[in-house]
Design an enzyme around this catalytic site. Structure first.
Site, mmCIF file in Angstrom:
data_model
loop_
_atom_site.group_PDB
_atom_site.id
_atom_site.type_symbol
_atom_site.label_atom_id
_atom_site.label_comp_id
_atom_site.label_asym_id
_atom_site.label_seq_id
_atom_site.Cartn_x
_atom_site.Cartn_y
_atom_site.Cartn_z
ATOM 1 N N ASP A 64 1.427 -5.069 -3.593
ATOM 2 C CA ASP A 64 2.042 -5.408 -4.880
ATOM 3 C C ASP A 64 2.320 -4.118 -5.650
ATOM 4 O OD1 ASP A 64 2.751 -6.293 -7.384
ATOM 5 O OD2 ASP A 64 0.960 -7.525 -7.706
ATOM 6 N N HIS A 94 4.431 7.288 14.914
ATOM 7 C CA HIS A 94 3.208 6.903 15.628
ATOM 8 C C HIS A 94 2.428 8.138 16.074
ATOM 9 C CE1 HIS A 94 0.457 4.372 17.588
ATOM 10 N NE2 HIS A 94 1.119 4.056 18.687
#
EC number: 2.3.1.214
Length: 417
Positions: free
Chosen positions: A360, A147
């Site tokens: 994908d 982060h």
């Protein structure tokens, strides 16, 4: 579930990072985020091992070069010397299928070791990936990013770029990120800063439960002008407020906290595909313990809090303002309001708008997406979109004792999955 890590390597950019990009100075927002890693897990029913994952990762890291570097906290910089992203290959033993894991919240064994930023050592990878293969031919891909350099929107941009490179073999134009936020909001001397970690409570043993708000339930809870996410948040917030009253033996004032992704919401637009931290905390108004607030009122409160947060931060990129001063002023005001007396903070994070189901790699889209391990200091609920796209999954994180009581709430029982 027995997971065996069989190989760990460092994947470096396929071409060296130019000398003028070797030192990446983190932004003011990066400087003051909570020290932790953000992780998402993607589940694929069929995932042939054709070697493209590693090759395409090396290609993608050319453009996302800070993720292959190491954070130097004393200098507030990332050393982009192509040390590499961590890539772990693992296998699940036994007859467990990927489809058996759908709906299960125990993702820790599917994820890389979580460094959690407690030390932020110079050898800690900023990006770690674990690919776990199953005997059924399926796989999970867990991606964990610091982060300190990325928020969830940046992670989505990276996943889009990596999966596109894997699927097309580099046959289409790559997704090019922008790291301009660091120059638009440069880091600042610590004496002017804000330590988000000081606003956290004590560490605790965390339990996770997944609530499912299907389309039919959301239709019952919402009107045409109400978002399904806010309605689901209101139901959970109401239950957490009841829980807080039970555990403390009295009603307490409360606020609802939610980070806002400010990309596309600032007066001066942020760069396209802006990577780094660009999320800001919003708070509802402080609600008195004497007020009786229903679901409808909570929905309105949450919406008002988000709109107020957007208004407060809209000028952070304006050339005639020092955005850092805006951030300091707003955050200090909020912290003073929230912590001036005993106040219960209900915390939500909305991941439902991110396109994790579009990732994908060439095998088809994920059959499910899940949240990686979290270590919140207090309650935290992460909202995810359901696979069908018309429902909301809520990943509720509470300490173990509170979770036992939370599960007994009459309203919550309706949505436990």
């Amino acid at each position: 579930m027995n997971i065996n890590q069989i190989n760990t390597k460092l994947i470096k950019p396929i071409t060296p990072t130019p000398q003028n990009l070797k030192n990446y100075h983190i932004s003011f927002l990066d400087q003051h985020v909570v020290k932790k890693y953000i992780a998402v897990v993607l589940y694929y029913q069929s995932a042939p091992d054709n070697g493209r994952l590693e090759d395409s990762l090396a290609e993608t890291l050319v453009h996302f070069y800070p993720l292959a570097g190491r954070y130097i906290k004393t200098d507030l910089t990332v050393d982009c010397s192509d040390q590499g992203a961590e890539f772990i290959e693992a296998e699940a033993r036994g007859d467990v299928r990927v489809t058996d894991l759908i709906g299960k919240t125990d993702t820790i064994h599917l994820c890389p070791e979580q460094y959690f930023g407690l030390d932020e050592g110079v050898d800690d990878p900023l990006l770690s990936i674990q690919v776990t293969r199953f005997s059924c031919g399926g796989a999970t891909i867990a991606v964990s990013v610091s982060h300190r350099v990325f928020d969830v929107s940046s992670l989505e941009t990276f996943l889009s770029a990596w999966s596109s490179a894997s699927k097309t073999g580099g046959g289409v134009a790559p997704v090019i990120p922008s790291f301009a936020l660091a120059s638009l909001l440069p880091n600042k001397d610590e004496k002017f800063g804000l330590d988000s970690n000081k606003c956290q409570g004590k560490e605790q043993k965390i339990a996770v439960k997944r609530l499912l708000f299907e389309k039919r339930a959301l239709t019952r809870l919402t009107s045409e002008r109400t978002s399904g996410v806010r309605a689901a948040c209101a139901v959970i917030a109401k239950a957490l407020i009841r829980l807080d009253r039970t555990t403390h033996g009295k009603s307490r004032d409360f606020v609802v906290f939610q980070p806002i992704n400010m990309r596309g919401r600032t007066g001066v637009p942020s760069p396209k595909n802006a990577c780094g931290n660009m999320s800001f905390g919003s708070f509802t108004r402080r609600v008195s313990a004497k007020e009786e607030v229903g679901i409808g009122e909570l929905v309105g409160l949450i919406g008002d809090g988000v709109r107020r947060g957007i208004a407060e931060y809209t000028e952070i990129l304006c050339p005639d303002r020092d955005g850092r001063d805006v951030i300091i002023h707003v955050r200090n005001k909020n912290i003073k309001e929230v912590f001036k007396s005993e106040t219960f903070v209900v915390s939500f994070t909305d991941w439902s708008k991110f396109g994790f189901y579009e990732v994908d790699f060439g095998w088809g889209r994920p059959i499910w997406s899940g949240v990686g391990p979290q270590r919140p200091r207090g309650n935290q609920t992460i909202m995810m979109r359901s696979k069908e796209g018309d429902g909301i999954e809520a990943w509720v994180h509470l300490n173990e004792d509170d979770m036992d009581l939370f599960e007994q709430d009459v309203e919550i029982k309706l949505f436990l999955s």
